[in-house]
Design an enzyme around this catalytic site. Structure first.
Site, PDB file in Angstrom:
ATOM      1  N   GLU A 245      10.336  15.110  15.568  1.00  0.00           N
ATOM      2  CA  GLU A 245      10.670  15.031  14.137  1.00  0.00           C
ATOM      3  C   GLU A 245       9.815  16.045  13.375  1.00  0.00           C
ATOM      4  O   GLU A 245       8.586  15.947  13.368  1.00  0.00           O
ATOM      5  CB  GLU A 245      10.391  13.617  13.612  1.00  0.00           C
ATOM      6  CG  GLU A 245      10.802  13.452  12.169  1.00  0.00           C
ATOM      7  CD  GLU A 245      10.591  12.040  11.623  1.00  0.00           C
ATOM      8  OE1 GLU A 245       9.527  11.452  11.879  1.00  0.00           O
ATOM      9  OE2 GLU A 245      11.498  11.531  10.938  1.00  0.00           O
TER      10      GLU A 245
ATOM     11  N   LYS B 240       0.844  -1.199   0.000  1.00  0.00           N
ATOM     12  CA  LYS B 240       0.000   0.000   0.000  1.00  0.00           C
ATOM     13  C   LYS B 240       0.880   1.250   0.000  1.00  0.00           C
ATOM     14  O   LYS B 240       1.546   1.552   0.986  1.00  0.00           O
ATOM     15  CB  LYS B 240      -0.913   0.045   1.235  1.00  0.00           C
ATOM     16  CG  LYS B 240      -1.950   1.163   1.087  1.00  0.00           C
ATOM     17  CD  LYS B 240      -2.531   1.663   2.375  1.00  0.00           C
ATOM     18  CE  LYS B 240      -1.778   2.770   3.024  1.00  0.00           C
ATOM     19  NZ  LYS B 240      -1.693   4.045   2.308  1.00  0.00           N
TER      20      LYS B 240
ATOM     21  N   GLU C 277      10.520   0.726  10.073  1.00  0.00           N
ATOM     22  CA  GLU C 277      11.549   1.757   9.860  1.00  0.00           C
ATOM     23  C   GLU C 277      10.862   3.090  10.108  1.00  0.00           C
ATOM     24  O   GLU C 277      10.012   3.512   9.330  1.00  0.00           O
ATOM     25  CB  GLU C 277      12.097   1.635   8.427  1.00  0.00           C
ATOM     26  CG  GLU C 277      13.465   2.266   8.264  1.00  0.00           C
ATOM     27  CD  GLU C 277      13.373   3.732   7.871  1.00  0.00           C
ATOM     28  OE1 GLU C 277      13.459   4.584   8.795  1.00  0.00           O
ATOM     29  OE2 GLU C 277      13.227   4.017   6.680  1.00  0.00           O
TER      30      GLU C 277
ATOM     31  N   CYS D  73      13.897  10.511   6.710  1.00  0.00           N
ATOM     32  CA  CYS D  73      13.919  10.025   8.092  1.00  0.00           C
ATOM     33  C   CYS D  73      15.288  10.231   8.734  1.00  0.00           C
ATOM     34  O   CYS D  73      15.394  10.350   9.944  1.00  0.00           O
ATOM     35  CB  CYS D  73      13.490   8.563   8.151  1.00  0.00           C
ATOM     36  SG  CYS D  73      14.339   7.533   6.968  1.00  0.00           S
TER      37      CYS D  73
HETATM   38  P1  NDP Z   1       2.403   8.051   8.411  1.00  0.00           P
HETATM   39  O1  NDP Z   1       3.248   7.252   9.291  1.00  0.00           O
HETATM   40  O2  NDP Z   1       1.061   8.460   8.878  1.00  0.00           O
HETATM   41  O3  NDP Z   1       2.175   7.304   7.009  1.00  0.00           O
HETATM   42  C1  NDP Z   1       3.017   6.308   6.479  1.00  0.00           C
HETATM   43  C2  NDP Z   1       2.166   5.230   5.840  1.00  0.00           C
HETATM   44  O4  NDP Z   1       1.323   4.630   6.826  1.00  0.00           O
HETATM   45  C3  NDP Z   1       1.224   5.762   4.774  1.00  0.00           C
HETATM   46  O5  NDP Z   1       1.081   4.790   3.750  1.00  0.00           O
HETATM   47  C4  NDP Z   1      -0.071   5.916   5.545  1.00  0.00           C
HETATM   48  O6  NDP Z   1      -1.196   5.894   4.726  1.00  0.00           O
HETATM   49  C5  NDP Z   1      -0.036   4.700   6.427  1.00  0.00           C
HETATM   50  N1  NDP Z   1      -0.889   4.787   7.604  1.00  0.00           N
HETATM   51  C6  NDP Z   1      -1.327   5.886   8.261  1.00  0.00           C
HETATM   52  N2  NDP Z   1      -2.093   5.549   9.314  1.00  0.00           N
HETATM   53  C7  NDP Z   1      -2.148   4.192   9.322  1.00  0.00           C
HETATM   54  C8  NDP Z   1      -2.783   3.237  10.165  1.00  0.00           C
HETATM   55  N3  NDP Z   1      -3.512   3.605  11.223  1.00  0.00           N
HETATM   56  N4  NDP Z   1      -2.625   1.923   9.881  1.00  0.00           N
HETATM   57  C9  NDP Z   1      -1.894   1.526   8.827  1.00  0.00           C
HETATM   58  N5  NDP Z   1      -1.279   2.397   7.981  1.00  0.00           N
HETATM   59  C10 NDP Z   1      -1.388   3.708   8.238  1.00  0.00           C
HETATM   60  O7  NDP Z   1       3.206   9.318   7.967  1.00  0.00           O
HETATM   61  P2  NDP Z   1       2.615  10.668   7.379  1.00  0.00           P
HETATM   62  O8  NDP Z   1       2.690  10.487   5.952  1.00  0.00           O
HETATM   63  O9  NDP Z   1       1.279  11.037   7.833  1.00  0.00           O
HETATM   64  O10 NDP Z   1       3.625  11.716   7.996  1.00  0.00           O
HETATM   65  C11 NDP Z   1       3.517  12.123   9.339  1.00  0.00           C
HETATM   66  C12 NDP Z   1       4.877  12.240   9.949  1.00  0.00           C
HETATM   67  O11 NDP Z   1       5.504  10.968   9.976  1.00  0.00           O
HETATM   68  C13 NDP Z   1       5.851  13.097   9.171  1.00  0.00           C
HETATM   69  O12 NDP Z   1       5.687  14.428   9.428  1.00  0.00           O
HETATM   70  C14 NDP Z   1       7.163  12.554   9.633  1.00  0.00           C
HETATM   71  O13 NDP Z   1       7.484  13.117  10.873  1.00  0.00           O
HETATM   72  C15 NDP Z   1       6.885  11.086   9.804  1.00  0.00           C
HETATM   73  N6  NDP Z   1       7.291  10.289   8.632  1.00  0.00           N
HETATM   74  C16 NDP Z   1       8.421   9.556   8.714  1.00  0.00           C
HETATM   75  C17 NDP Z   1       8.839   8.858   7.618  1.00  0.00           C
HETATM   76  C18 NDP Z   1      10.081   8.057   7.649  1.00  0.00           C
HETATM   77  O14 NDP Z   1      10.611   7.736   6.588  1.00  0.00           O
HETATM   78  N7  NDP Z   1      10.564   7.677   8.798  1.00  0.00           N
HETATM   79  C19 NDP Z   1       8.132   8.879   6.345  1.00  0.00           C
HETATM   80  C20 NDP Z   1       6.922   9.645   6.375  1.00  0.00           C
HETATM   81  C21 NDP Z   1       6.555  10.328   7.490  1.00  0.00           C
HETATM   82  P3  NDP Z   1      -1.784   7.234   4.059  1.00  0.00           P
HETATM   83  O15 NDP Z   1      -0.658   8.164   3.842  1.00  0.00           O
HETATM   84  O16 NDP Z   1      -2.329   6.725   2.825  1.00  0.00           O
HETATM   85  O17 NDP Z   1      -2.786   7.742   5.004  1.00  0.00           O
END
Ligand code: NDP
Length: 504
Positions: A408, A202, A277, A311
């Site tokens: 973060e 996904k 991760e 990240c």
């Molecule tokens: P999320 O952790 O919310 O999203 C990452 C993935 O998880 C997306 O595919 C998202 O889906 C999915 N997801 C969200 N909620 C759920 C759930 N309850 N169960 C299963 N899957 C879920 O990151 P965000 O994109 O919202 O970003 C928020 C913050 O997270 C950022 O500001 C940053 O601080 C951090 N982040 C860290 C990353 C890293 O590489 N370590 C990468 C991205 C974000 P969908 O987006 O479709 O809702």
């Protein structure tokens, strides 16, 4: 209004990319391109202007269930199971060739969907994806167990022969973020296919397009139906049912620590294997003898690369007090000159953030920094245009307890603090819930080697930052995650070890 907004040229999007986004896309389940059962769709937006690019299906639990069953069927089918390791290797190599051949298209789609610079998409996202796929293809033929000399009491006239075999873990659920969409898809799909697993992936709702294009190429190179399923939708409606599905054997997640914890809990209920991760707040540590010019350029790129949406972004800068003014002044000067603009403009150095919501989140940290008494030496002004831009910002006069130091931000926001002693900086660097990456800048080998074991991070770079190689294990200490991607370590995350003991 800042003066350093790059003016976007006429969009130079190829015909192939235009065609791809011209009509609503479908998702890939069991070898078919389908809509969601509910018929619902999600729009995907261009972050440089907020315009709708196209739409994708908004999958729900029913769609996830079908995809997981398809992946299970494929996992058990002889068409996939009976492939020799060398055949799995060949398929992945072909996939890498196809991605490379369509590199411009992938870079353009990533630039449109994520907003990132086309130059960066080509040089980093695309290059890493192709090289990673080639690297991981090689592992398909190198998966091995070991023979073990056991000390069991000997059976009469006999002995024991014991060994381990590595078997594919089974059906993998993978949930990825929006910051490096194609690369993240490859980091999950690659090891799954090299080890003989099947997968339901996904992508993030903000950036589904390159994963869907990858799905077309997976079909083209000849993967059997159901081996890779790509399901688009939101985290709540599609991600959560995937993580909690009892039909998956492993969940592989990259994203925020907050969601990672939810996924870890859902996985534990079914004893699903999980690799997580997660977030980071990586320190950049500059010792007294470091080369200031190298540090200025390295530390600026450590934080401003991909608009800080990485990240491992070097978001905390600890500089020895003798170099503090010179280094921070140099980074601030560089930041102030960076060109903001559309990712399609080759002059752009800071492209838009992923979404309006995320821009506002980053902006709220800048406000929090000011409110808690930190001082911005550059940036911290709101660009007045349609895209989701944030100026590169450098804070000083900060303290460890401030939110901008602890949390973060995931944007182009750097916090710089001085230190005097090595032990003091090790303590400051470790004063964080995260432990993903860290860099040390120095020419003193003794000090460097004394500091490396003290820093609690999954990767420590020396005189460089953000260097990620397919062969080098990557993952986090503390709340930055569980498990490792890359290298031999990732093969362990996609296989089960079976012990065999034979009385002979
Ligand atoms: P999320 O952790 O919310 O999203 C990452 C993935 O998880 C997306 O595919 C998202 O889906 C999915 N997801 C969200 N909620 C759920 C759930 N309850 N169960 C299963 N899957 C879920 O990151 P965000 O994109 O919202 O970003 C928020 C913050 O997270 C950022 O500001 C940053 O601080 C951090 N982040 C860290 C990353 C890293 O590489 N370590 C990468 C991205 C974000 P969908 O987006 O479709 O809702």
């Amino acid at each position: 209004m800042p003066t350093n907004l790059a003016t976007a040229p006429e969009a130079s999007i190829s015909e192939a990319t235009r065609l791809f986004v011209d009509s609503p896309r479908k998702m890939l389940i069991d070898g078919e391109w389908v809509n969601a059962i509910s018929g619902k769709t999600l729009s995907t937006f261009d972050p440089s202007n907020g315009n709708v690019i196209t739409s994708v299906p908004a999958a729900g639990a029913d769609d996830i269930d079908i995809a997981v069953h398809a992946a299970r069927g494929a996992f058990e089918s002889s068409e996939w199971r009976d492939l020799r390791p060398v055949d799995r290797e060949r398929l992945l190599l072909r996939l890498a060739d196809e991605v490379e051949a369509h590199g411009d298209e992938f870079a353009e789609l990533e630039c449109l969907d994520n907003g990132k610079s086309l130059v960066l998409a080509r040089r980093v996202d695309l290059k890493n994806t192709v090289e990673f796929l080639r690297y991981i293809a090689g592992w398909a033929t190198k998966i091995e167990g070991s023979t073990i000399d056991v000390s069991l009491p000997r059976p009469r006239d006999g002995q024991y022969f014991a060994y381990t075999r590595k078997e594919p873990i089974g059906v993998v659920g993978a949930i990825i973020p929006w910051n490096f969409p194609l690369m993240m898809a490859a980091w999950k799909i690659g090891p799954a296919l090299a080890t003989g697993c099947t997968i339901v992936l996904k992508p993030a709702e903000e950036t589904p397009l390159t994963a869907l294009r990858l799905g077309e190429l997976l079909q083209k190179v000849g993967y059997p139906k159901g081996v890779v399923n790509i399901v688009t939708g939101t985290g709540i409606d599609a991600g959560a049912p995937l993580a909690a599905h009892p039909g998956i054997d492993k969940i592989a997640f990259t994203g925020s620590t907050e969601v990672g914890k939810l996924i870890g809990k859902a996985a534990m209920d079914n004893m699903t294997r999980a690799s997580l991760e997660l977030g980071g707040k990586s320190p950049v540590i500059v010792l007294e003898d470091a080369d200031p010019r190298a540090v200025i350029s390295g530390a600026a790129s450590a934080i401003f690369f991909n608009q800080g949406q990485a990240c491992t972004a070097g978001s905390r800068l600890y500089v020895h007090k003798k170099l503090f003014d010179q280094v921070v002044g140099g980074i601030a000067e560089k930041a102030a000159k960076m060109k903001l603009g559309s990712g399609l403009d080759p002059a752009t150095q800071i492209a838009p953030l992923i979404s309006e919501r995320h821009r506002d989140r980053v902006w709220s940290y800048i406000e929090a920094g000011k409110a808690q008494g930190a001082r911005a030496v550059t940036g911290a002004a709101r660009p007045d245009n349609a895209g989701y831009f944030v100026e590169p910002t450098v804070f000083v006069d900060a303290s460890q307890k401030m939110r901008i130091v602890q949390e973060e931000i995931f944007g182009p926001v750097l916090v710089a603090m001085p230190f005097e002693e090595i032990d003091e900086v090790a303590e400051m660097a470790n004063d964080s819930p995260y432990g993903l990456g860290a860099s040390i800048w120095s020419r003193n080998l003794n000090e460097i080697h004394r500091l490396i074991p003290k820093v609690r991070a999954g990767t420590v770079w020396v005189n460089c930052h953000n260097m990620i190689d397919p062969a080098l294990p990557f993952g986090g200490f503390k709340q930055s995650g569980i498990g490792r991607e890359m290298g031999r370590a990732v093969i362990d995350m996609y296989t089960e070890s079976k012990s065999v003991c034979i009385a002979i």
